[in-house]
Enzyme design. Structure first.
Site, PDB file in Angstrom:
ATOM      1  N   GLY A   1     -78.981  11.332  33.227  1.00 22.63           N
ATOM      2  CA  GLY A   1     -78.684  12.725  32.904  1.00 22.63           C
ATOM      3  C   GLY A   1     -77.496  13.226  33.713  1.00 22.63           C
ATOM      4  O   GLY A   1     -76.815  12.447  34.395  1.00 22.63           O
TER       5      GLY A   1
ATOM      6  N   TYR B   1     -89.862  26.531  30.850  1.00 19.51           N
ATOM      7  CA  TYR B   1     -89.166  25.558  31.698  1.00 19.51           C
ATOM      8  C   TYR B   1     -89.449  25.824  33.175  1.00 19.51           C
ATOM      9  O   TYR B   1     -89.916  24.940  33.901  1.00 19.51           O
ATOM     10  CB  TYR B   1     -87.646  25.603  31.436  1.00 19.51           C
ATOM     11  CG  TYR B   1     -86.821  24.912  32.510  1.00 19.51           C
ATOM     12  CD1 TYR B   1     -86.923  23.535  32.714  1.00 19.51           C
ATOM     13  CD2 TYR B   1     -85.954  25.633  33.340  1.00 19.51           C
ATOM     14  CE1 TYR B   1     -86.186  22.897  33.711  1.00 19.51           C
ATOM     15  CE2 TYR B   1     -85.213  25.002  34.332  1.00 19.51           C
ATOM     16  CZ  TYR B   1     -85.329  23.633  34.517  1.00 19.51           C
ATOM     17  OH  TYR B   1     -84.613  23.008  35.506  1.00 19.51           O
TER      18      TYR B   1
ATOM     19  N   ILE C   1     -77.030  15.519  36.497  1.00 20.34           N
ATOM     20  CA  ILE C   1     -77.017  15.433  37.971  1.00 20.34           C
ATOM     21  C   ILE C   1     -77.366  14.007  38.400  1.00 20.34           C
ATOM     22  O   ILE C   1     -76.754  13.446  39.319  1.00 20.34           O
ATOM     23  CB  ILE C   1     -78.010  16.444  38.588  1.00 20.34           C
ATOM     24  CG1 ILE C   1     -77.660  17.866  38.156  1.00 20.34           C
ATOM     25  CG2 ILE C   1     -78.006  16.337  40.115  1.00 20.34           C
ATOM     26  CD1 ILE C   1     -78.698  18.916  38.537  1.00 20.34           C
TER      27      ILE C   1
ATOM     28  N   LYS D   1     -91.512  23.600  35.985  1.00 23.03           N
ATOM     29  CA  LYS D   1     -90.927  23.116  37.252  1.00 23.03           C
ATOM     30  C   LYS D   1     -91.741  23.671  38.436  1.00 23.03           C
ATOM     31  O   LYS D   1     -91.979  22.971  39.420  1.00 23.03           O
ATOM     32  CB  LYS D   1     -89.454  23.531  37.376  1.00 23.03           C
ATOM     33  CG  LYS D   1     -88.507  22.856  36.403  1.00 23.03           C
ATOM     34  CD  LYS D   1     -88.389  21.338  36.588  1.00 23.03           C
ATOM     35  CE  LYS D   1     -87.670  20.945  37.855  1.00 23.03           C
ATOM     36  NZ  LYS D   1     -87.431  19.460  37.888  1.00 23.03           N
TER      37      LYS D   1
ATOM     38  N   GLY E   1     -84.356   9.897  35.856  1.00 20.75           N
ATOM     39  CA  GLY E   1     -83.420  10.806  35.181  1.00 20.75           C
ATOM     40  C   GLY E   1     -81.973  10.548  35.557  1.00 20.75           C
ATOM     41  O   GLY E   1     -81.120  11.432  35.455  1.00 20.75           O
TER      42      GLY E   1
ATOM     43  N   THR F   1     -85.567  23.633  40.836  1.00 22.95           N
ATOM     44  CA  THR F   1     -84.597  24.658  40.456  1.00 22.95           C
ATOM     45  C   THR F   1     -84.934  26.007  41.108  1.00 22.95           C
ATOM     46  O   THR F   1     -86.101  26.265  41.431  1.00 22.95           O
ATOM     47  CB  THR F   1     -84.606  24.822  38.920  1.00 22.95           C
ATOM     48  OG1 THR F   1     -83.948  26.022  38.559  1.00 22.95           O
ATOM     49  CG2 THR F   1     -86.018  24.894  38.365  1.00 22.95           C
ATOM     50  N   ASP F   2     -83.921  26.844  41.237  1.00 23.45           N
ATOM     51  CA  ASP F   2     -84.171  28.200  41.757  1.00 23.45           C
ATOM     52  C   ASP F   2     -84.859  29.072  40.709  1.00 23.45           C
ATOM     53  O   ASP F   2     -85.325  30.163  41.019  1.00 23.45           O
ATOM     54  CB  ASP F   2     -82.866  28.853  42.230  1.00 23.45           C
ATOM     55  CG  ASP F   2     -81.842  29.046  41.120  1.00 23.45           C
ATOM     56  OD1 ASP F   2     -82.042  28.520  40.005  1.00 23.45           O
ATOM     57  OD2 ASP F   2     -80.821  29.724  41.363  1.00 23.45           O
ATOM     58  N   GLU F   3     -84.931  28.564  39.461  1.00 20.95           N
ATOM     59  CA  GLU F   3     -85.526  29.383  38.398  1.00 20.95           C
ATOM     60  C   GLU F   3     -87.024  29.609  38.626  1.00 20.95           C
ATOM     61  O   GLU F   3     -87.605  30.516  38.047  1.00 20.95           O
ATOM     62  CB  GLU F   3     -85.256  28.755  37.023  1.00 20.95           C
ATOM     63  CG  GLU F   3     -83.769  28.658  36.759  1.00 20.95           C
ATOM     64  CD  GLU F   3     -83.404  28.249  35.339  1.00 20.95           C
ATOM     65  OE1 GLU F   3     -84.152  28.560  34.419  1.00 20.95           O
ATOM     66  OE2 GLU F   3     -82.344  27.615  35.185  1.00 20.95           O
TER      67      GLU F   3
HETATM   68  N1  LIG Z   1     -78.603  21.358  35.800  1.00 17.95           N
HETATM   69  C1  LIG Z   1     -78.893  22.280  36.682  1.00 17.95           C
HETATM   70  O1  LIG Z   1     -78.162  23.274  36.807  1.00 17.95           O
HETATM   71  C2  LIG Z   1     -80.090  22.135  37.582  1.00 17.95           C
HETATM   72  C3  LIG Z   1     -80.236  23.005  38.656  1.00 17.95           C
HETATM   73  C4  LIG Z   1     -81.318  22.837  39.515  1.00 17.95           C
HETATM   74  C5  LIG Z   1     -82.240  21.828  39.297  1.00 17.95           C
HETATM   75  N2  LIG Z   1     -82.096  21.008  38.220  1.00 17.95           N
HETATM   76  C6  LIG Z   1     -83.081  19.929  38.046  1.00 17.95           C
HETATM   77  O2  LIG Z   1     -82.383  18.704  38.234  1.00 17.95           O
HETATM   78  C7  LIG Z   1     -82.929  17.690  37.395  1.00 17.95           C
HETATM   79  C8  LIG Z   1     -81.820  17.077  36.554  1.00 17.95           C
HETATM   80  O3  LIG Z   1     -81.198  18.096  35.785  1.00 17.95           O
HETATM   81  P1  LIG Z   1     -80.028  17.747  34.774  1.00 17.95           P
HETATM   82  O4  LIG Z   1     -79.297  18.999  34.506  1.00 17.95           O
HETATM   83  O5  LIG Z   1     -79.300  16.562  35.255  1.00 17.95           O
HETATM   84  O6  LIG Z   1     -80.899  17.378  33.485  1.00 17.95           O
HETATM   85  P2  LIG Z   1     -80.490  16.552  32.197  1.00 17.95           P
HETATM   86  O7  LIG Z   1     -81.238  17.167  31.073  1.00 17.95           O
HETATM   87  O8  LIG Z   1     -79.001  16.413  32.082  1.00 17.95           O
HETATM   88  O9  LIG Z   1     -81.060  15.079  32.490  1.00 17.95           O
HETATM   89  C9  LIG Z   1     -82.419  14.799  32.483  1.00 17.95           C
HETATM   90  C10 LIG Z   1     -82.598  13.297  32.365  1.00 17.95           C
HETATM   91  O10 LIG Z   1     -84.003  13.023  32.409  1.00 17.95           O
HETATM   92  C11 LIG Z   1     -84.312  12.069  31.412  1.00 17.95           C
HETATM   93  N3  LIG Z   1     -85.698  12.277  30.970  1.00 17.95           N
HETATM   94  C12 LIG Z   1     -86.206  13.330  30.292  1.00 17.95           C
HETATM   95  N4  LIG Z   1     -87.507  13.135  30.029  1.00 17.95           N
HETATM   96  C13 LIG Z   1     -87.820  11.928  30.565  1.00 17.95           C
HETATM   97  C14 LIG Z   1     -89.026  11.176  30.632  1.00 17.95           C
HETATM   98  N5  LIG Z   1     -90.151  11.609  30.068  1.00 17.95           N
HETATM   99  N6  LIG Z   1     -89.015   9.991  31.288  1.00 17.95           N
HETATM  100  C15 LIG Z   1     -87.868   9.529  31.861  1.00 17.95           C
HETATM  101  N7  LIG Z   1     -86.690  10.179  31.803  1.00 17.95           N
HETATM  102  C16 LIG Z   1     -86.680  11.371  31.164  1.00 17.95           C
HETATM  103  C17 LIG Z   1     -83.332  12.351  30.285  1.00 17.95           C
HETATM  104  O11 LIG Z   1     -83.181  11.216  29.438  1.00 17.95           O
HETATM  105  C18 LIG Z   1     -82.069  12.706  31.050  1.00 17.95           C
HETATM  106  O12 LIG Z   1     -81.288  11.558  31.294  1.00 17.95           O
HETATM  107  C19 LIG Z   1     -84.030  18.358  36.581  1.00 17.95           C
HETATM  108  O13 LIG Z   1     -85.260  18.086  37.203  1.00 17.95           O
HETATM  109  C20 LIG Z   1     -83.710  19.839  36.672  1.00 17.95           C
HETATM  110  O14 LIG Z   1     -84.877  20.618  36.584  1.00 17.95           O
HETATM  111  C21 LIG Z   1     -81.033  21.130  37.360  1.00 17.95           C
END
Ligand SMILES: NC(=O)c1ccc[n+]([C@@H]2O[C@H](COP(=O)([O-])OP(=O)(O)OC[C@H]3O[C@@H](n4cnc5c(N)ncnc54)[C@H](O)[C@@H]3O)[C@@H](O)[C@H]2O)c1
Length: 330
Positions: free
Chosen positions: A14, A159, A16, A163, A11, A134-136
């Site tokens: 994406g 979601y 983060i 998770k 990922g 996530t904290d969710e």
């Molecule tokens: N954004 C937040 O506030 C937040 C907070 C806590 C935890 N998280 C966790 O952090 C992680 C990243 O979050 P984010 O906001 O950067 O998400 P995002 O949606 O911006 O990025 C997710 C990435 O995963 C890739 N992806 C999705 N499905 C895939 C698959 N089947 N195979 C390979 N790649 C795949 C997507 O192409 C994308 O680049 C997630 O696991 C999310 O649950 C996010």
């Protein structure tokens, strides 16, 4: 501090993940960094243009649902660490299509766990499998209290339930097979590079375009905002110093009602566009609340602070200035 030869980040295209890839590529020149991403609608590989030519960086377009290919990639790249971020991440989409969330977030995580176990063997010691969560998963708080590492799981959206399931699988692999896992559960991140479906970029985009600003319910829901660079600094620390089986709660100690955040964004964006104060306030449009909308999230991050010395370095004021600047430019 541990060191790794070959790190798989899933990922990484994406929000983060792209910040994490950049940090790892620049901070660990002797570690091969492989960014595996399926490039779904949520990705943006352009965020990593500056890393493309770095000798220790490689991108692999692949889906974590392709178990056979994952096993081959472990052999090919000899990964000794994984940081797993790939996920479907937008709550509203999970309400519309829960199956996709179960597939990627649960089955995809299981595929990665099993590929790691098959390559590292049972009771591996030196490797690390770091699951980003996530904290969710903890559900919703009332006006008082904080989530911490001991909070019971109570997910309320497809979601967060997906998770939560993946977190349980990760811990099961630790207890059953001795896979050296670490986990963190983080609050809402903000910063450059987030997809425009998410609250902060969506609001900035609509303020600029003078479009309605949809606010769920009365905008009273509270989130604890953490600047994305502070999050990836914590991930770096936990990956290199966290003990197998440990979990860390991460948050910005920065709670805000959604409506107050939107007022702040209006003020900052109007200011940057030289519009008179309050110009965009009439764009606010209250809409029917999200199904199962959690009221409040807040994190007590004292474990990671006390045990690993993590602290946030970007104040919310600074972070918002950088964030607004990024979206106005892009
Ligand atoms: N954004 C937040 O506030 C937040 C907070 C806590 C935890 N998280 C966790 O952090 C992680 C990243 O979050 P984010 O906001 O950067 O998400 P995002 O949606 O911006 O990025 C997710 C990435 O995963 C890739 N992806 C999705 N499905 C895939 C698959 N089947 N195979 C390979 N790649 C795949 C997507 O192409 C994308 O680049 C997630 O696991 C999310 O649950 C996010």
């Amino acid at each position: 501090m541990k060191s790794f030869k070959s790190l798989l980040i899933t990922g990484g295209a994406g929000f983060i993940g792209s910040h994490l890839v950049r940090r790892m590529v620049n901070h660990y020149p002797d570690t091969q960094i492989v960014n595996l991403d399926a490039l779904t609608y949520a990705s943006n590989l352009k965020l990593l243009d500056d890393c493309e030519k770095k000798p220790n960086y490689q991108f692999v377009k692949e889906d974590i649902n392709n178990f056979e290919r994952l096993k081959e990639l472990f052999v090919e790249y000899q990964f000794d660490a994984v940081v797993h971020l790939a996920a479907e991440s937008h709550v509203d989409n999970s309400i519309k299509n829960p199956f996709l969330f179960a597939q990627t977030n649960i089955q995809g995580t299981l595929n990665l766990l099993e590929a790691s176990r098959q390559y590292w063997g049972n009771n591996a010691q030196e490797q690390r499998f770091y699951h980003i969560s996530t904290d969710e998963v903890f559900g919703s708080l009332g006006t008082e209290g904080f989530f911490n590492e001991k909070t019971l799981y109570d997910p309320r959206s497809p979601y967060s339930a997906s998770k939560a399931s993946s977190d349980h699988l990760v811990r099961a692999y630790f207890h059953t097979y001795g896979l050296p896992v670490v986990l963190s559960n983080c609050s809402n991140n903000y910063g450059p590079g987030q997809h425009s479906e998410k609250l902060i970029p969506l609001m900035i985009k609509n303020i600029v375009a003078e479009k309605p600003l949809p606010v769920y319910g009365r905008g009273d829901n509270i989130r604890d905002w953490l600047y994305v660079e502070d999050h990836v600094e914590a991930i770096d620390l936990i990956l290199h110093e966290g003990k197998p089986g440990e979990t860390f709660a991460l948050g910005g100690n920065n709670e805000m009602k959604n409506i107050d955040l939107i007022h702040l964004l209006i003020e900052r964006v109007d200011e940057r566009l030289n519009r008179p104060k309050g110009t965009s306030l009439p764009l606010i449009k209250f809409i029917k609340d999200r199904l199962g909308h959690d009221f409040r999230y807040a994190i007590d991050a004292s474990k990671v602070k006390n045990e690993l010395g993590w602290k946030t370095t970007t104040s919310f004021d600074e972070g918002i200035v950088k964030t607004v600047a990024f979206y106005l430019k892009n």
